[in-house]
Design a protein around this motif. Structure first.
Motif, PDB file in Angstrom:
ATOM      1  N   UNK A 105       0.774  -1.207  -0.020  1.00 42.32           N
ATOM      2  CA  UNK A 105       0.021  -0.067   0.034  1.00 42.32           C
ATOM      3  C   UNK A 105       0.795   1.204  -0.009  1.00 42.32           C
ATOM      4  N   UNK A 106       2.294   1.037   0.565  1.00 37.52           N
ATOM      5  CA  UNK A 106       2.910   2.553   0.523  1.00 37.52           C
ATOM      6  C   UNK A 106       2.920   3.030  -0.824  1.00 37.52           C
ATOM      7  N   UNK A 107       3.244   2.182  -2.019  1.00 32.05           N
ATOM      8  CA  UNK A 107       3.393   2.727  -3.083  1.00 32.05           C
ATOM      9  C   UNK A 107       2.160   3.372  -3.741  1.00 32.05           C
ATOM     10  N   UNK A 108       0.891   2.710  -3.327  1.00 27.99           N
ATOM     11  CA  UNK A 108      -0.034   3.559  -3.739  1.00 27.99           C
ATOM     12  C   UNK A 108      -0.390   4.772  -2.947  1.00 27.99           C
ATOM     13  N   UNK A 109      -0.057   4.683  -1.814  1.00 29.39           N
ATOM     14  CA  UNK A 109      -0.277   6.152  -1.061  1.00 29.39           C
ATOM     15  C   UNK A 109       0.842   7.008  -1.539  1.00 29.39           C
ATOM     16  N   UNK A 110       1.715   6.927  -2.018  1.00 31.16           N
ATOM     17  CA  UNK A 110       2.817   7.963  -2.775  1.00 31.16           C
ATOM     18  C   UNK A 110       2.262   8.263  -3.994  1.00 31.16           C
ATOM     19  N   UNK A 111       1.591   7.531  -4.666  1.00 31.42           N
ATOM     20  CA  UNK A 111       1.061   7.802  -5.964  1.00 31.42           C
ATOM     21  C   UNK A 111      -0.032   8.681  -5.712  1.00 31.42           C
ATOM     22  N   UNK A 112      -0.719   8.501  -4.815  1.00 35.26           N
ATOM     23  CA  UNK A 112      -2.047   9.276  -4.589  1.00 35.26           C
ATOM     24  C   UNK A 112      -1.477  10.578  -4.052  1.00 35.26           C
ATOM     25  N   UNK A 116      -8.920   4.910  -7.560  1.00 33.20           N
ATOM     26  CA  UNK A 116      -8.253   3.743  -7.326  1.00 33.20           C
ATOM     27  C   UNK A 116      -7.665   3.628  -6.006  1.00 33.20           C
ATOM     28  N   UNK A 117      -7.179   4.753  -5.625  1.00 33.53           N
ATOM     29  CA  UNK A 117      -6.397   4.841  -4.280  1.00 33.53           C
ATOM     30  C   UNK A 117      -7.502   4.684  -3.122  1.00 33.53           C
ATOM     31  N   UNK A 122      -9.482   1.583   1.199  1.00 37.09           N
ATOM     32  CA  UNK A 122     -10.576   1.056   1.940  1.00 37.09           C
ATOM     33  C   UNK A 122     -10.694  -0.580   1.950  1.00 37.09           C
ATOM     34  N   UNK A 123     -10.321  -1.028   0.884  1.00 39.36           N
ATOM     35  CA  UNK A 123     -10.188  -2.560   0.701  1.00 39.36           C
ATOM     36  C   UNK A 123      -9.211  -3.050   1.651  1.00 39.36           C
ATOM     37  N   UNK A 124      -7.981  -2.405   1.611  1.00 40.39           N
ATOM     38  CA  UNK A 124      -6.957  -2.899   2.599  1.00 40.39           C
ATOM     39  C   UNK A 124      -6.817  -2.316   3.788  1.00 40.39           C
ATOM     40  N   UNK A 125      -7.651  -1.610   4.332  1.00 40.42           N
ATOM     41  CA  UNK A 125      -7.350  -0.941   5.649  1.00 40.42           C
ATOM     42  C   UNK A 125      -6.327  -0.014   5.615  1.00 40.42           C
ATOM     43  N   UNK A 126      -6.273   0.917   4.608  1.00 35.08           N
ATOM     44  CA  UNK A 126      -5.107   1.761   4.467  1.00 35.08           C
ATOM     45  C   UNK A 126      -5.563   3.298   4.560  1.00 35.08           C
ATOM     46  N   UNK A 127      -5.808   3.958   5.617  1.00 31.75           N
ATOM     47  CA  UNK A 127      -6.391   5.195   5.820  1.00 31.75           C
ATOM     48  C   UNK A 127      -5.551   6.452   5.305  1.00 31.75           C
ATOM     49  N   UNK A 128      -4.384   6.109   5.092  1.00 31.37           N
ATOM     50  CA  UNK A 128      -3.415   7.379   4.157  1.00 31.37           C
ATOM     51  C   UNK A 128      -3.987   6.962   2.886  1.00 31.37           C
ATOM     52  N   UNK A 139      -6.770   5.720   1.306  1.00 26.17           N
ATOM     53  CA  UNK A 139      -8.083   6.352   1.283  1.00 26.17           C
ATOM     54  C   UNK A 139      -8.353   7.841   1.460  1.00 26.17           C
ATOM     55  N   UNK A 140      -7.731   8.479   2.418  1.00 26.30           N
ATOM     56  CA  UNK A 140      -7.822   9.793   2.609  1.00 26.30           C
ATOM     57  C   UNK A 140      -7.375  10.711   1.644  1.00 26.30           C
ATOM     58  N   UNK A 141      -6.097  10.029   1.092  1.00 27.30           N
ATOM     59  CA  UNK A 141      -5.438  10.944   0.148  1.00 27.30           C
ATOM     60  C   UNK A 141      -6.169  10.647  -1.185  1.00 27.30           C
ATOM     61  N   UNK A 142      -6.381   9.750  -1.568  1.00 29.38           N
ATOM     62  CA  UNK A 142      -7.216   9.534  -2.810  1.00 29.38           C
ATOM     63  C   UNK A 142      -8.577  10.143  -2.622  1.00 29.38           C
TER      64      UNK A 142
END
Length: 393
Positions: free
Chosen positions: A1-8, A307-308, A313-319, A321-324
């Protein structure tokens, strides 16, 4: 998820920059300014040039609006029949006889020679006929554009009051079918994002664009900029026209129209797809690297936020979800003014990522058609290697 967070995060930063740093492109208040009419004896002569190829289906709505212009000065209309096979020229003559109004001349230039697009060959012929009348201004307008009775009067008044060599209005496109509602407002939104209207009107600025459906051009400026010879091979002729005028020192203006409308229907997705894909790769100068950059940019800016949000939401990553979600919210907010301008329901705004995906696919399809040798095909003609930006002076 860290990669998705940074892209978001990158997507959110991009949207914050677009919100504040791209000429406030999302605002829709760049309209033809209210101006005082010149003195009644001071109205300049204007010639209206209408290139038309197989336009019988829409001419009955558009041409009478031009003939009925309430213009105090001398004005006449030249409709140039570009090899139509549906009786466009005959219909135009019949409409003029039935409707009256401004004088109408219907003529045909024959097939365009190599190196010319059909539309610009017709425009060249029309300008040549118009020069015999020694007009101060030329109004270049498409055969599917309907004008309110005071349109020409307001264009000329704005050009003279503002000291503009070219005044162009983005006609309000038809929005009735489901696909038109999804695609058409976004088309104008993307155009304004690429060419912010506020930047276009700046003296000395580099941004230049026009809307080919409605362009009022000073005749002297057209001659100085060698219009249309200098842009004879341009498929995206309105942007090429604006660049040629601005390169020659002209002062230009572009804004959204209130009383100029396109009557051409695009009821099916196929119709809209063809409209966009025929020139999308030409806009990228047929450059594969620009195509890759455009696809990546559209994916990052428009597709990554939802997508983010879903992935977070699916992976339980607030960062994530909130950023996206924040990026999607900013995107949606910037689209609302365009939907209001087109009088469309605001619930369409969150669907902008889906529409962006359609545009991404249309752009890729445009490149595929180009490499298959089909180029920019329109109304029975194919331009294998159209040039977007003229290099000659």
């Amino acid at each position: 998820m860290s990669m998705i967070v940074w892209i978001a995060v990158a997507s959110l930063v991009a949207w914050l920059w677009l919100l504040l740093g791209q000429g406030f492109f999302w605002r829709t208040d760049v309209r033809l300014p209210p101006v005082r009419d010149p003195a009644s004896e001071d109205w300049p002569a204007v010639c209206v040039v209408v290139p038309a190829r197989d336009e019988a289906a829409v001419l009955g709505e558009s041409l009478p609006s031009l003939l009925a212009q309430d213009y105090p000065g001398r004005a006449e209309v030249f409709l140039i029949d570009d090899g139509s096979s549906d009786g466009t020229g005959e219909l135009a003559r019949d409409l003029a006889q039935r409707c009256g109004g401004l004088p109408l001349t219907v003529d045909s230039p024959g097939e365009p020679p190599a190196g010319w697009t059909g539309k610009l060959w017709a425009v060249r012929h029309g300008i040549g006929l118009a020069r015999a009348r020694a007009p101060e201004y030329l109004l270049l307008t498409d055969a599917d554009i309907a004008h309110a009775p005071d349109s020409l009067r307001r264009l000329v008044a704005a050009a003279r009051t503002g000291g503009y060599d070219m005044v162009s209005q983005m006609a309000r496109l038809r929005v009735e079918s489901l696909w038109e509602r999804l695609v058409v407002p976004a088309f104008v939104y993307f155009f304004a994002q690429l060419y912010p209207f506020r930047w276009i009107g700046r003296r000395g600025g580099r941004t230049a664009a026009a809307a080919g459906g409605c362009v009022l051009l000073r005749a002297e400026t057209a001659e100085r900029a060698r219009i249309p010879e200098a842009i004879r091979h341009a498929v995206i002729d309105d942007v090429a026209l604006a660049r040629a005028v601005k390169r020659g020192g002209g002062h230009i203006w572009l804004g959204l129209a209130e009383r100029v409308d396109s009557v051409r229907p695009y009821p099916r997705l196929h119709d809209l797809w063809r409209m966009v894909s025929r020139s999308a790769y030409a806009q990228l100068r047929h450059n594969p690297l620009l195509l890759l950059g455009t696809v990546a940019g559209l994916a990052l800016v428009y597709l990554m936020p939802p997508v983010a949000l879903v992935a977070g939401l699916a992976a339980g990553s607030p960062a994530a979800a909130v950023t996206g979600g924040a990026a999607w919210l900013v995107m949606t907010a910037t689209y609302l003014p365009m939907l209001r301008y087109y009088r469309q329901p605001l619930w369409l705004a969150p669907l902008l990522p889906f529409t962006a995906l359609l545009y991404l696919l249309m752009t890729v399809d445009s490149a595929v058609q180009h490499y298959r040798g089909r180029g920019a095909a329109w109304k029975g003609r194919t331009y294998a290697r159209p040039d977007t930006v003229p290099e000659e002076g």
